[in-house]
Design a protein around this motif. Structure first.
Motif, PDB file in Angstrom:
ATOM      1  N   THR A  32       0.989   9.634 -28.148  1.00 21.12           N
ATOM      2  CA  THR A  32       0.817   8.223 -28.476  1.00 21.12           C
ATOM      3  C   THR A  32       0.821   8.008 -29.980  1.00 21.12           C
ATOM      4  O   THR A  32       1.417   7.040 -30.489  1.00 21.12           O
TER       5      THR A  32
ATOM      6  N   LEU B 143       4.314   8.094 -31.077  1.00 21.75           N
ATOM      7  CA  LEU B 143       5.025   6.901 -30.640  1.00 21.75           C
ATOM      8  C   LEU B 143       4.778   5.730 -31.587  1.00 21.75           C
ATOM      9  O   LEU B 143       5.666   4.921 -31.860  1.00 21.75           O
ATOM     10  N   VAL B 144       3.556   5.647 -32.105  1.00 22.43           N
ATOM     11  CA  VAL B 144       3.181   4.525 -32.965  1.00 22.43           C
ATOM     12  C   VAL B 144       3.642   4.738 -34.408  1.00 22.43           C
ATOM     13  O   VAL B 144       4.138   3.822 -35.062  1.00 22.43           O
TER      14      VAL B 144
ATOM     15  N   LEU C 104       3.837  -0.469 -22.834  1.00 21.95           N
ATOM     16  CA  LEU C 104       3.445  -0.228 -24.221  1.00 21.95           C
ATOM     17  C   LEU C 104       4.661  -0.070 -25.129  1.00 21.95           C
ATOM     18  O   LEU C 104       4.655  -0.545 -26.270  1.00 21.95           O
TER      19      LEU C 104
ATOM     20  N   SER D 195       5.332   2.524 -16.948  1.00 22.32           N
ATOM     21  CA  SER D 195       5.020   3.043 -18.276  1.00 22.32           C
ATOM     22  C   SER D 195       5.773   2.311 -19.380  1.00 22.32           C
ATOM     23  O   SER D 195       5.582   2.609 -20.563  1.00 22.32           O
TER      24      SER D 195
ATOM     25  N   TYR E  79      -1.365  13.665 -24.439  1.00 21.03           N
ATOM     26  CA  TYR E  79      -0.977  12.257 -24.466  1.00 21.03           C
ATOM     27  C   TYR E  79      -1.509  11.559 -25.716  1.00 21.03           C
ATOM     28  O   TYR E  79      -0.883  10.625 -26.228  1.00 21.03           O
TER      29      TYR E  79
ATOM     30  N   TYR F 285      -6.484   7.396 -20.809  1.00 23.52           N
ATOM     31  CA  TYR F 285      -6.137   6.107 -21.409  1.00 23.52           C
ATOM     32  C   TYR F 285      -7.183   5.612 -22.388  1.00 23.52           C
ATOM     33  O   TYR F 285      -6.879   4.773 -23.238  1.00 23.52           O
TER      34      TYR F 285
ATOM     35  N   SER G 281      -4.683  -0.698 -22.213  1.00 24.89           N
ATOM     36  CA  SER G 281      -4.994   0.691 -21.864  1.00 24.89           C
ATOM     37  C   SER G 281      -6.429   0.842 -21.376  1.00 24.89           C
ATOM     38  O   SER G 281      -6.689   1.468 -20.338  1.00 24.89           O
TER      39      SER G 281
ATOM     40  N   VAL H 281      -5.802   7.386 -25.320  1.00 20.86           N
ATOM     41  CA  VAL H 281      -4.534   6.749 -25.705  1.00 20.86           C
ATOM     42  C   VAL H 281      -4.802   5.427 -26.419  1.00 20.86           C
ATOM     43  O   VAL H 281      -4.170   5.093 -27.431  1.00 20.86           O
TER      44      VAL H 281
END
Length: 505
Positions: A294, A297-298, A50, A47, A290, A419, A79, A422
């Motif tokens: 994500t 996270l970005v 990314l 993982s 998720y 994904y 992804s 994601v």
């Protein structure tokens, strides 16, 4: 100058130290803990890609002379290619030796990362990331199937909590390692350092993991003792199966299998998997979690910088600190679900996921509205904790409602959905930010409104979990009947209650 004698002594010392570490790892760490650590570490390394790409964004854009949009395409390609190719991997997981497959996928991931450090241009980076994405995502299907046979159902909530915690920790370590190595030696060495970790994973897998028997669930279904290879202690109770029998919950008669589905054609297996309503709800709920993660996270670093006027370094450190709540969440939720299961709440895993979704929404609402970083930070930490808590229980529940010979293909279908979302998350959030900016919002205000609007997805997921809690028991009963349990198959059974208390467990 180092002479030959000193080199021989150094080699002897290194070999002696390695043998001591290996001996301690084998003798003093219980087999069950060893398996959990290896599976969590392998999934964590897989993982890291990314997160590492995010840390190397500026260096890669400068070296390859590419724009933000072209760089963003790299993560999307990794992804989406993995989401598609995992459909093939799922068939292999159900039909071949999984430990060997895990080593192959880990090795392919390491080769892809090594190739990413050798690329001369942008196209080669895309091709290398296709290999990395396909291998890393396929690792998840193998780990889920192995977990199902290594550990009894009554322990899977806690086990998945530890494994998913390893996945989150791996993403953080990947970002940290990539940042440090890139600053010291350059972005190529950052990829190679992660490739080295993947290669070490292959060695550990081949040396310390043994292939578990695939008939674990069949033994549980017929009520025979089936201690796991990963746990030397006898399995005292398989709580889900025990509760299903005690409550006399009847399976869905039209979905009880009367043959081994291992060799089913892919289309037939997929058709069966998607007809399980509880499975569809759990997959969509997990994917929504998720998706939101994500997006954070970005864009979280950018939001913290603009909203609270923080420098980039401070925002990154704050984000990592607040995001650590997710690790606490995955550890606590699996433990809580298993404890509730021992309190005779048969759908405990689904109920814990439902509560986690609702609490995530309640925590994020004030977090995005409060103007002070000191007041908003605890809310963000709690929101990360509750968001992380949604996944381990869903992972365990999906194994409960799926025939063990379909675990690999079921996980591949889930990975396709997860994904895909994601990969599209940054684009969709970016479009929402653009819409709010056209409406007059600026910077952090537009980002905050986008994340607030997307909380609707988590709210819907929580409501769907409530519905799934009532279909989950009969789906578990269907799996037990298909695996060989002596359960009555009737078409007019009353729907079971989701919570039952008995004395004298």
């Amino acid at each position: 100058m180092i002479n030959r004698e000193n080199l021989v002594n150094l080699e002897h010392w290194l070999c002696s130290e390695y043998e001591q570490i290996e001996y301690r790892f084998s003798q003093y760490l219980p087999n069950r803990a060893r398996v959990v650590i290896i599976l969590a570490a392998v999934l964590g390394v897989a993982s890291a890609n990314l997160a590492a790409l995010g840390a190397l964004a500026h260096a890669l854009e400068t070296a390859l002379h590419i724009s933000d949009a072209r760089f963003g395409l790299v993560g999307t390609v990794a992804s989406l290619s993995g989401a598609i190719l995992t459909l093939i991997a799922g068939v292999w997981v159900d039909r071949r030796k999984r430990v060997r497959l895990l080593a192959i996928f880990a090795g392919s991931w390491a080769l892809g990362m090594a190739a990413s450090g050798c690329i001369p241009g942008y196209l080669e980076l895309l091709l290398a990331q296709v290999v990395v994405g396909a291998s890393g995502i396929s690792v998840g299907a193998v780990v889920a199937s192995l977990t199902g046979d290594y550990f009894p159902p009554s322990q899977r909530g806690r086990i998945f909590g530890l494994i998913v915690g390893g996945e989150l920790l791996g993403a953080g370590i990947g970002m940290l390692v990539a940042s440090i190595v890139a600053d010291l030696l350059g972005w190529r060495f950052a990829f190679w350092s992660l490739a080295l970790l993947g290669s070490l994973g292959v060695v550990v897998i081949r040396r310390y993991l043994r292939e578990p028997q695939r008939n674990t669930m069949a033994k549980i279904a017929i009520g025979s003792p089936s201690p796991s290879r990963a746990d030397s202690a006898p399995a005292r109770s398989h709580k889900v199966a025990d509760l299903i029998r005690r409550m006399a919950i009847s399976p869905y008669p039209d979905r009880v299998m009367h043959e081994d589905p291992t060799c089913w054609p892919w289309i037939r297996a997929a058709r069966y998997i998607v007809t399980i309503r509880t499975n569809i709800i759990l997959v969509l709920g997990s994917s929504a979690s998720y998706f939101y993660f994500t997006g954070l996270l970005v864009f979280a670093d950018l939001y913290l910088m603009q909203r609270f006027d923080l420098p980039a370094d401070t925002a990154s450190i704050l984000f990592m600190g607040l995001g650590s709540g997710g690790i606490f969440g995955v550890l606590l939720s699996g433990w809580l679900a298993d404890r509730l299961l021992h309190r005779h709440i048969v759908a405990a895993r689904v109920w814990v996921a439902a509560g986690s979704f609702f609490l995530t929404v309640l925590a994020f609402l004030p977090a995005f509205l409060l103007p002070s970083v000191w007041v908003a930070a605890p809310c963000f930490f709690l929101a990360a904790l509750f968001l992380g808590a949604t996944n381990p229980t869903l992972d365990a529940a999906r194994l409960d409602i799926m025939h063990s010979r379909l675990w690999g293909r079921a996980e591949s279908v889930r990975n396709l959905v997860r994904y895909t979302l994601v990969g599209l998350a940054p684009l969709m959030i970016g479009l929402l930010v653009g819409y709010f900016q056209k409406s007059g919002d600026q910077g952090a205000e537009a980002l905050g409104h986008a994340f607030l609007l997307l909380l609707i997805l988590l709210l819907i997921a929580g409501l769907a979990m409530v519905f799934a809690a009532f279909t989950y028991p009969r789906d578990v009963a269907t799996v037990l009947a298909s695996e060989g349990a002596p359960l009555p198959v009737t078409s007019d059974a009353e729907h079971p209650q989701a919570q039952v208390r008995e004395s004298g467990d």
